[in-house]
Design a protein around this motif. Structure first.
Motif, PDB file in Angstrom:
ATOM      1  N   UNK A 148       0.820  -1.221   0.000  1.00 13.10           N
ATOM      2  CA  UNK A 148       0.000   0.000   0.000  1.00 13.10           C
ATOM      3  C   UNK A 148       0.848   1.264   0.000  1.00 13.10           C
ATOM      4  N   UNK A 149       2.175   1.117   0.019  1.00 16.62           N
ATOM      5  CA  UNK A 149       3.044   2.294   0.013  1.00 16.62           C
ATOM      6  C   UNK A 149       2.935   3.012  -1.331  1.00 16.62           C
ATOM      7  N   UNK A 150       3.203   4.306  -1.355  1.00 17.37           N
ATOM      8  CA  UNK A 150       3.094   5.053  -2.615  1.00 17.37           C
ATOM      9  C   UNK A 150       3.972   4.483  -3.735  1.00 17.37           C
ATOM     10  N   UNK A 151       5.192   4.062  -3.416  1.00 13.97           N
ATOM     11  CA  UNK A 151       6.056   3.554  -4.488  1.00 13.97           C
ATOM     12  C   UNK A 151       5.542   2.218  -5.012  1.00 13.97           C
ATOM     13  N   UNK A 152       5.041   1.372  -4.117  1.00 18.00           N
ATOM     14  CA  UNK A 152       4.500   0.090  -4.567  1.00 18.00           C
ATOM     15  C   UNK A 152       3.271   0.310  -5.438  1.00 18.00           C
ATOM     16  N   UNK A 153       2.416   1.212  -5.028  1.00 20.89           N
ATOM     17  CA  UNK A 153       1.210   1.482  -5.827  1.00 20.89           C
ATOM     18  C   UNK A 153       1.564   2.045  -7.203  1.00 20.89           C
ATOM     19  N   UNK A 154       2.616   2.850  -7.267  1.00 24.17           N
ATOM     20  CA  UNK A 154       3.043   3.390  -8.563  1.00 24.17           C
ATOM     21  C   UNK A 154       3.598   2.277  -9.448  1.00 24.17           C
ATOM     22  N   UNK A 155       4.290   1.317  -8.843  1.00 24.43           N
ATOM     23  CA  UNK A 155       4.948   0.266  -9.618  1.00 24.43           C
ATOM     24  C   UNK A 155       4.024  -0.889 -10.001  1.00 24.43           C
ATOM     25  N   UNK A 156       3.004  -1.172  -9.186  1.00 22.71           N
ATOM     26  CA  UNK A 156       2.143  -2.321  -9.465  1.00 22.71           C
ATOM     27  C   UNK A 156       1.559  -2.259 -10.872  1.00 22.71           C
ATOM     28  N   UNK A 157       1.616  -3.370 -11.555  1.00 20.36           N
ATOM     29  CA  UNK A 157       1.121  -3.592 -12.927  1.00 20.36           C
ATOM     30  C   UNK A 157       2.074  -3.093 -14.009  1.00 20.36           C
ATOM     31  N   UNK A 158       3.133  -2.351 -13.619  1.00 20.26           N
ATOM     32  CA  UNK A 158       4.110  -1.896 -14.611  1.00 20.26           C
ATOM     33  C   UNK A 158       4.958  -3.097 -15.049  1.00 20.26           C
ATOM     34  N   UNK A 159       5.686  -2.934 -16.126  1.00 19.09           N
ATOM     35  CA  UNK A 159       6.551  -3.992 -16.656  1.00 19.09           C
ATOM     36  C   UNK A 159       7.975  -3.476 -16.791  1.00 19.09           C
ATOM     37  N   UNK A 160       8.896  -4.406 -17.001  1.00 19.40           N
ATOM     38  CA  UNK A 160      10.280  -4.009 -17.247  1.00 19.40           C
ATOM     39  C   UNK A 160      10.313  -3.034 -18.409  1.00 19.40           C
ATOM     40  N   UNK A 161      11.057  -1.947 -18.251  1.00 17.37           N
ATOM     41  CA  UNK A 161      11.177  -0.937 -19.293  1.00 17.37           C
ATOM     42  C   UNK A 161      10.191   0.201 -19.167  1.00 17.37           C
ATOM     43  N   UNK A 162       9.119   0.012 -18.394  1.00 19.41           N
ATOM     44  CA  UNK A 162       8.124   1.075 -18.214  1.00 19.41           C
ATOM     45  C   UNK A 162       8.695   2.205 -17.358  1.00 19.41           C
TER      46      UNK A 162
END
Length: 190
Positions: A148-162
């Protein structure tokens, strides 16, 4: 009404049970890895089967030693019992709503889900690595962050290179996902 019949809020009676652990998000799930669940369950069993009985025995012994108001063993024991009982309630509640999620099911994927270890670079080129874990198990000193941290929420569902945008108190920053990894499936699960 007499003061004797009113309940004052005692900060020691809060049921959070663990200072520093954020509450679950409203309507959110309590995701946790199998290892994190096992650690919490082991702690609960240790408190109930070992620690609490020892303290109860010490309090019982101290209670037999006369005036309880000046009996340090008794007073400390009662305080410790309250702490143990509060932690037992906290752990019981968290384990009841825990949703065990095995990150190894995503092994080999390049998309970020719960349990991913992510290496990323910020705008200055500094590289960092973090692992997205459950609220009750993440330890920042070990490079783990809560889902639930801001960085985790920003990263979730992203892929390598995004490249994703991370909102911080200092403004919005862009971070690039360099790599995503998951633990391999355990031989017993295969």
């Amino acid at each position: 009404m007499s003061k004797a019949f009113t309940k004052e809020n005692d900060p020691d009676d809060d049921d959070d049970g663990a200072a520093g652990i954020p509450p679950l998000p409203a309507g959110g799930k309590n995701y946790i890895t199998p290892q994190g669940y096992a650690r919490l369950r082991d702690e609960l069993l240790e408190l109930m089967d070992v620690e609490r009985p020892k303290v109860v025995e010490a309090v019982h012994w101290a209670a037999k030693n006369g005036d309880r108001s000046e009996n340090g063993d008794y007073l400390y024991g009662k305080k410790r019992l309250r702490e143990i009982d509060r932690r037992i309630r906290f752990l019981t509640k968290r384990l009841e709503v825990a949703e065990v999620t095995d990150p190894s099911v995503h092994h080999g994927r390049d998309q970020i889900f719960f349990g991913a270890t992510v290496r990323y670079a910020d705008e200055t080129g500094d590289e960092r690595e973090l692992t997205i874990m459950g609220i009750d198990e993440a330890e920042s000193a070990q490079g783990q962050v809560s889902w639930i941290s801001p960085i985790a929420r920003a990263l979730l569902k992203a892929r390598e290179g995004d490249v994703v945008k991370l909102a911080t108190p200092g403004g919005v920053h862009e971070i690039e996902v360099l790599s995503v990894s998951y633990p391999p499936p355990s031989p017993a699960a295969g």
